[in-house]
Design an enzyme around this catalytic site. Structure first.
Site, PDB file in Angstrom:
ATOM      1  N   CYS A  12      26.681  54.210  -2.535  1.00 32.73           N
ATOM      2  CA  CYS A  12      27.192  55.566  -2.326  1.00 32.73           C
ATOM      3  C   CYS A  12      28.397  55.536  -1.364  1.00 32.73           C
ATOM      4  CB  CYS A  12      26.061  56.485  -1.842  1.00 32.73           C
ATOM      5  SG  CYS A  12      26.500  58.219  -1.937  1.00 32.73           S
TER       6      CYS A  12
ATOM      7  N   HIS B 251      21.556  55.622  -5.393  1.00 34.02           N
ATOM      8  CA  HIS B 251      20.729  55.029  -4.336  1.00 34.02           C
ATOM      9  C   HIS B 251      19.570  54.218  -4.924  1.00 34.02           C
ATOM     10  CE1 HIS B 251      22.495  57.021  -0.787  1.00 34.02           C
ATOM     11  NE2 HIS B 251      22.832  57.942  -1.677  1.00 34.02           N
TER      12      HIS B 251
ATOM     13  N   GLU C 153      17.591  52.330  -3.518  1.00 34.58           N
ATOM     14  CA  GLU C 153      16.454  52.223  -2.594  1.00 34.58           C
ATOM     15  C   GLU C 153      15.487  53.396  -2.705  1.00 34.58           C
ATOM     16  OE1 GLU C 153      19.494  53.016  -1.910  1.00 34.58           O
ATOM     17  OE2 GLU C 153      19.711  54.429  -0.262  1.00 34.58           O
TER      18      GLU C 153
ATOM     19  N   SER D  24      -3.202  50.933  23.539  1.00 28.50           N
ATOM     20  CA  SER D  24      -3.642  52.320  23.336  1.00 28.50           C
ATOM     21  C   SER D  24      -4.861  52.377  22.426  1.00 28.50           C
ATOM     22  CB  SER D  24      -2.512  53.122  22.700  1.00 28.50           C
ATOM     23  OG  SER D  24      -2.319  52.681  21.370  1.00 28.50           O
ATOM     24  N   GLY D  25      -5.102  51.287  21.689  1.00 27.63           N
ATOM     25  CA  GLY D  25      -6.186  51.304  20.715  1.00 27.63           C
ATOM     26  C   GLY D  25      -5.663  51.497  19.306  1.00 27.63           C
ATOM     27  N   GLY D  26      -4.376  51.849  19.184  1.00 26.37           N
ATOM     28  CA  GLY D  26      -3.760  52.024  17.862  1.00 26.37           C
ATOM     29  C   GLY D  26      -3.390  50.679  17.249  1.00 26.37           C
ATOM     30  N   VAL D  27      -2.888  50.748  16.021  1.00 24.11           N
ATOM     31  CA  VAL D  27      -2.561  49.523  15.282  1.00 24.11           C
ATOM     32  C   VAL D  27      -1.495  48.701  16.015  1.00 24.11           C
ATOM     33  CG1 VAL D  27      -1.758  48.605  13.064  1.00 24.11           C
ATOM     34  CG2 VAL D  27      -2.885  50.821  13.150  1.00 24.11           C
ATOM     35  N   ASP D  28      -0.398  49.368  16.402  1.00 21.68           N
ATOM     36  CA  ASP D  28       0.751  48.623  16.925  1.00 21.68           C
ATOM     37  C   ASP D  28       0.408  47.838  18.186  1.00 21.68           C
ATOM     38  OD1 ASP D  28       1.829  50.102  14.925  1.00 21.68           O
ATOM     39  OD2 ASP D  28       3.066  51.372  16.205  1.00 21.68           O
ATOM     40  N   SER D  29      -0.191  48.512  19.154  1.00 25.04           N
ATOM     41  CA  SER D  29      -0.443  47.793  20.408  1.00 25.04           C
ATOM     42  C   SER D  29      -1.536  46.749  20.230  1.00 25.04           C
ATOM     43  CB  SER D  29      -0.754  48.754  21.551  1.00 25.04           C
ATOM     44  OG  SER D  29      -1.910  49.504  21.300  1.00 25.04           O
ATOM     45  N   THR D  30      -2.498  47.000  19.344  1.00 23.07           N
ATOM     46  CA  THR D  30      -3.545  45.999  19.146  1.00 23.07           C
ATOM     47  C   THR D  30      -2.974  44.748  18.459  1.00 23.07           C
ATOM     48  OG1 THR D  30      -5.094  47.826  18.888  1.00 23.07           O
ATOM     49  CG2 THR D  30      -5.897  45.649  18.279  1.00 23.07           C
TER      50      THR D  30
END
Ligand code: XMP
Length: 560
Positions: free
Chosen positions: A83, A203, A205, A257-263
């Site tokens: 584009c 596009h 994508e 924090s207990g979330g996915v990312d930090s674990t």
């Protein structure tokens, strides 16, 4: 042997879909990096680059649009302009871009009538042949025969592209030919006759674009000749090597924090650094979901955590929230107290000054809403540590590490699985930093937390047990985020022979791809009725259950 540094560079000119280009190509198994469109292309940035994608933009090529470093045209690297990216190449290389009489938007028929004739770009045109599966395009790595030139493609080829543009090419740049045309007669695909340079006006994508993945794959594997070497095993090795240099023998502290990312960030640190150097701290605010703290503790211990610091701060948080009903006041109190406790507890650990602070920042946290990376200040993960003096001080001292900062959320989940993080954690729905406090409308007390926690746990357990209507997975997995909200409303009901004023609970379940917008999950009524019945039968304080049918916008996902 994997080529460590092979990558596709994406110049971000501000399109909303730039991050998607990166994600699609990564899903093929090729590393991508997104940088601001006008970043100077130093040797360091160009190392390992096998091709460059120029993204779309809300701007015009002839009016204020960002201009890339001219060196992209000097290296002879494959280029794919999307584009605005195509218009940019055209304007930079001597063609003309002008406003369209009528905007082309949405599904647009495109006819491919040429294949660039004499160049190796011909191999790219296999992308438009609907009889060639994606799998075949992904297999065409380095060293493989190109094939699929005009000898086997029979032009014209037709497909429905997805477009969104108000400008068009009114004169191609020298050396380019028009290989595809939109139904309205405008250039849709152009290709250079000698150089590996291709431009598409649509596009690829965007998921509505027919042959979109094939088009990106043909560019990556047939024109750039990449190999599928981007794997999570490779990532772990790179992090290990990187950390051994950056961190040396210093301790690293990660707030969990207990979330996915930090674990997953914790799991990655435990996998790549000596266990005794890794300190993990989790602050239990008392505003967590049922069994959350025990779950976090056992998951991290299973991953080999030696220095796990669990801080029970429930009493402090509930005391600070006493009598507060204003949502913003509640959020501010929680944020401030979190920082106070964090600083106090970190100081109590007595780590040497040289310690590093790790964060679970993701790639998408850095490239949100087309901001681009490189020039812009890095965003800070929007958990409790926004604006935290501790994070600021550590960043200033160059002592922040963000081991997930090149990964998309899906990749973080895959990495978690590879590192042995429980599937339960890997698939966990997002949970807001202020926890249950923003799901209890009105005052937060130990009692209201207890009621909500029980009701929420019943809802979530049932979603995990129940299947979607076609039986292909659990309701929990089909839903982006589900939770219960306790309302400050009492409503009449009957209990035996007497009237009873019970509390009202709202259930919320939404589908989304990023949390920015959300649609209500269309539950089969049977599931809703049964779950509501289980909640009122089990949690005696609740007399009535409602289902929140608001999308975002206009509503937000959370109630406060
Ligand atoms: P809203 O309610 O703004 O939520 O539509 C969008 C997503 O963000 C989560 N959320 C938060 N996450 N700290 C967080 O880490 C917060 O203060 C916070 N507030 C909302 C919300 O759960 C949803 O996934």
């Amino acid at each position: 042997m994997m080529n460590k540094t092979e990558k596709i560079l994406i110049l971000d000119f501000g399109s909303q879909t730039t991050a998607l280009i990166g994600r699609r190509i990564r899903e093929f198994g090729v590393y991508t990096e997104i940088i601001a469109g006008d970043t100077p292309l130093t040797e360091a940035i160009l190392t390992g680059v096998k091709g460059i994608v120029l993204s779309g933009s809300p701007e015009s090529a002839y009016d204020g649009g960002v201009v890339p470093d001219k060196r992209i045209y000097e290296r002879g690297l494959p280029l794919l302009g999307i584009c605005y990216g195509l218009q940019r190449m055209t304007a930079d290389l001597g063609g003309l871009v002008e406003p369209l009489p009528k905007v082309e938007y949405g599904g647009v028929e495109v006819e491919i009538h040429d294949d660039g004739q004499k160049t190796e770009n011909r191999a790219f045109f296999a992308a438009f042949d609907t009889s060639i599966p994606l799998k075949q395009l992904l297999e065409s790595g380095a060293g493989k025969a190109y094939g699929c030139g005009s000898s086997i493609l029979s032009f014209p080829l037709r497909f429905t592209a997805w477009m969104s543009h108000g400008d068009t090419l009114t004169r191609l740049a020298p050396g380019f030919v028009q290989a595809g045309t939109s139904a309205a007669g405008f250039p849709a695909v152009v290709v250079h006759q000698e150089k590996p340079w291709i431009g598409v006006q649509f596009h690829p994508e965007v998921s509505h674009c027919e042959r979109g993945n094939e088009i990106l794959a043909a560019f990556v594997f047939r024109v750039c000749r990449c190999t599928r070497a981007w794997t999570m095993e490779h990532y772990v090795e790179e992090v290990r090597n990187g950390l051994s240099v950056t961190v040396g023998g210093n301790p690293v502290l990660l707030l969990i924090s207990g979330g996915v990312d930090s674990t997953v960030a914790g799991a990655l640190l435990l996998k790549t650094l000596p266990g005794e150097h890794v300190h993990l701290m989790y602050i239990d605010t008392g505003l967590m979901r049922k069994h959350e703290t025990e779950g976090v503790k056992s998951a991290l211990e299973k991953l080999g955590a030696k220095n796990l610091h669990i801080i029970n701060a429930e009493t402090e948080f509930l005391a600070a929230l006493k009598g507060k009903e204003e949502p913003e006041a509640k959020r501010a109190i929680i944020g401030d107290l979190f920082i106070t406790i964090q600083e106090r507890e970190v100081a109590r650990l007595g780590l040497p000054e040289s310690y590093f602070l790790a964060q679970g920042t993701l790639y998408t946290d850095l490239i949100e809403s087309g901001k681009g990376v490189g020039k812009k200040a890095r965003l800070i993960k929007s958990h409790h540590n926004v604006g935290s003096p501790l994070v600021d001080a550590k960043r200033k001292a160059g002592k922040i590490i963000e081991p997930l900062d090149r990964l998309y959320k899906d990749e973080v989940r895959n990495l978690g699985r590879l590192l042995g993080v429980d599937e339960d954690v890997v698939k966990r729905h997002p949970f807001p930093g202020p926890g249950l406090a923003v799901r209890i409308v009105g005052e937060v007390t130990k009692e209201t937390c207890g009621i909500l926690r029980e009701a929420d746990a019943i809802f979530i357990d049932e979603l995990k047990k129940r299947r979607v209507p076609d039986g292909t997975g659990s309701l929990y997995d089909a839903i982006w985020q589900a939770f219960a909200v306790l309302l400050p409303v009492r409503s009449v009901g009957v209990a035996g022979d007497s009237r009873k004023y019970g509390r009202v609970l709202a259930l919320r379940a939404i589908v989304s791809s990023d949390g920015m917008t959300a649609d209500v999950y269309p539950f089969p009524m049977k599931d809703l009725l049964e779950i509501a019945g289980m909640i009122t039968n089990t949690v005696k304080e609740i007399g009535r259950v409602t289902y929140d049918i608001s999308s975002k916008p206009p509503a937000t996902i959370e109630w406060e």
